[in-house]
Scaffold this active site. Sequence first.
Site, short mmCIF file in Angstrom:
data_model
loop_
_atom_site.label_atom_id
_atom_site.label_comp_id
_atom_site.label_asym_id
_atom_site.label_seq_id
_atom_site.Cartn_x
_atom_site.Cartn_y
_atom_site.Cartn_z
N ASN A 1 0.79 -1.22 0.00
CA ASN A 1 0.00 0.00 0.00
C ASN A 1 0.83 1.28 0.00
O ASN A 1 0.29 2.36 -0.17
CB ASN A 1 -0.92 -0.01 1.22
CG ASN A 1 -0.15 -0.21 2.51
OD1 ASN A 1 0.98 -0.73 2.50
ND2 ASN A 1 -0.70 0.22 3.61
N HIS B 1 3.47 8.10 0.61
CA HIS B 1 2.77 7.35 1.66
C HIS B 1 3.66 6.24 2.20
O HIS B 1 3.99 5.30 1.48
CB HIS B 1 1.48 6.74 1.08
CG HIS B 1 0.71 5.87 2.05
ND1 HIS B 1 0.12 4.70 1.66
CD2 HIS B 1 0.45 6.00 3.37
CE1 HIS B 1 -0.49 4.14 2.70
NE2 HIS B 1 -0.31 4.91 3.75
N HIS C 1 -1.45 9.22 10.04
CA HIS C 1 -2.79 8.66 10.18
C HIS C 1 -2.87 7.41 11.06
O HIS C 1 -3.93 6.79 11.15
CB HIS C 1 -3.54 8.52 8.83
CG HIS C 1 -2.87 7.72 7.77
ND1 HIS C 1 -2.85 8.12 6.44
CD2 HIS C 1 -2.23 6.55 7.80
CE1 HIS C 1 -2.22 7.21 5.72
NE2 HIS C 1 -1.83 6.25 6.52
N GLY D 1 -6.50 8.20 -2.67
CA GLY D 1 -7.64 7.42 -3.14
C GLY D 1 -7.23 6.01 -3.53
O GLY D 1 -7.43 5.05 -2.80
N SER D 2 -6.61 5.89 -4.70
CA SER D 2 -6.01 4.62 -5.14
C SER D 2 -5.18 4.95 -6.37
O SER D 2 -5.25 6.07 -6.88
CB SER D 2 -7.06 3.58 -5.50
OG SER D 2 -7.57 3.85 -6.79
N MET D 3 -4.45 3.97 -6.89
CA MET D 3 -3.59 4.28 -8.03
C MET D 3 -4.38 4.53 -9.31
O MET D 3 -3.83 5.01 -10.29
CB MET D 3 -2.53 3.20 -8.23
CG MET D 3 -3.08 1.83 -8.47
SD MET D 3 -1.68 0.71 -8.62
CE MET D 3 -2.49 -0.84 -8.45
N SER E 1 -7.07 11.47 -5.67
CA SER E 1 -6.78 11.70 -4.27
C SER E 1 -7.26 13.12 -3.96
O SER E 1 -7.48 13.89 -4.89
CB SER E 1 -5.29 11.54 -3.99
OG SER E 1 -4.90 10.21 -4.24
N HIS F 1 -8.91 8.87 6.29
CA HIS F 1 -7.49 8.82 5.89
C HIS F 1 -7.28 8.28 4.48
O HIS F 1 -6.17 8.22 4.00
CB HIS F 1 -6.70 7.98 6.87
CG HIS F 1 -6.64 6.51 6.53
ND1 HIS F 1 -7.78 5.74 6.33
CD2 HIS F 1 -5.59 5.67 6.34
CE1 HIS F 1 -7.42 4.51 6.05
NE2 HIS F 1 -6.11 4.42 6.05
N ALA G 1 -9.56 6.03 0.95
CA ALA G 1 -10.84 5.50 0.47
C ALA G 1 -11.26 4.35 1.38
O ALA G 1 -12.44 4.15 1.66
CB ALA G 1 -10.69 5.01 -0.96
#
Length: 479
Positions: A203, A235, A327, A377-379, A383, A402, A404
């Site tokens: 992640n 991240h 987070h 959000g995701s790849m 975001s 923090h 999705a």
Amino acid sequence: KITDMKKKAPYMWEIDKSFRSDMNVPARIFATREMLDDVLKDRSIEQLVNVATLRGIQSAAIVMPDVHEGYGFPIGGVAATLWPSGVISPGGIGYDINCGVRLVKSQLELSDIKSRIKLLGAAIYTSIPSGVGKGGDILLSEAKLDEVLRHGAQKMVQKGYGFEADIDHTESRGCLENADPAMVSHQAKKRGEDQLGTMGAGNHFVEVGVVEEIYDEECANAYGLFENQITVLIHTGSRGLGHQVATDYIKIMMGKMRDYGIVVPDRELACAPFDSPEGQKYFAAMAAAANFAWANRQAIMHGVRLAWRDIFGGKLEDLELLYDVAHNIAKIETHIIDGKLQKVIVHRKGATRAFGPGNPEVPKDYRDVGQPVIIPGSMGTSSFVLAGANRSMELSFGSSCHGAGRQMSRSEAKRRVDATSIINELEHRGIHVQAGSLKGIAEEAPQAYKDVESVVNVVHEAGIAKKVAKLRPLMVIKG
Ligand code: 5GP
Ligand code: MN
Ligand code: MN
């Protein structure tokens, strides 16, 4: 029934504490009505009810719309316990202590970099080691590691890995003062000694993106964001070191709970009174791990700056840190409870601090608009950047979502998603993926996550954070 939830405010639901006799406070859920059905598919609401039984918990056990099942506590959760006699629980912070995100902004626009974006991705990929347990170039002797554990990102800036302005734009200035390296086990330090400046797997990511939409001009101006601007999102957390700290203290607390007369409905809620020796030691070790994570994100940002300069020239400072948020963390904060100021231990696990305008913890240049809240959000989706809003102080101990949040477990994603076709599909949509392993990609596929737009809309409509800008990914570097 657990489905008997009452609407208490827009996008806010509660399960009364009469639902189960061991609850000390109600369970509070931020969600749309439709989301509630999904939320009940895994154990996260049951876990939330369990959290509501903790000794000293105040107001409510809370989850955000990105909620999903976690170790003991649900991810997306906030729990504030009375200082100093309430409990602190490592499961309420998570194994990746101070996992967090930082958003870096450039002064370049999409048209300036388009032809060189893959070069940039390759340069970043080589400058930042990634992968499970992967080590980096910064090998620390125990004495030097202790300095990092004590001073966090500030130590890195002192060593030349960044600038003072980076510290001004990091939550808690990149350092929790109560950190004590002596409370971190030898084994944890061993795991951390070569992991500074490394991303880890799955992640965690570095993502080059572009500002696609501005929702709030005033906040965007304060944050220095504009349409078509190129940004970099980072991240990661405290790597093996933080994981080992969590493991060590969960074990210690499991063995000690009975002595303190603590009974929990799930062993994974292992905890100790904050003012007990175990509580204090964990809090000092957690702070050290949090500092390691801030130093780590600082080192990674330095790697990104070097790669950026190699490709585009200019100065390292041309990439500015917008903000860095934790987070997964616990902090001592003062909140108003039943009309009175009260010190509490706020556990945020997959939740972001979202302090509103005027709060002295918000950097000076953002204080009029509230702190930046950064929501990956995701790849394959967007975001978001939000601004903390004052309703968060009344409803969620100054917290927001923090991310999705997962809607598929890792194993389910691996079964259902074909990594190669995901990469091809993303490439087709102009999102380049640079990854160490295909296995990781399946687990992190966009469809493994909830719809980030709806999640962000919930916190916006509930008034705990407001939408400022949307970012679209261009290049994702994964472990
Ligand atoms: P967590 O800290 O819970 O592992 O992840 C935080 C959030 O990051 C997830 O809920 C998900 O929405 C988001 N996320 C995961 N992978 C990516 C990615 O590759 N790019 C972006 N922008 N977000 C991601
Ligand atoms: Mn995280
Ligand atoms: Mn993490």
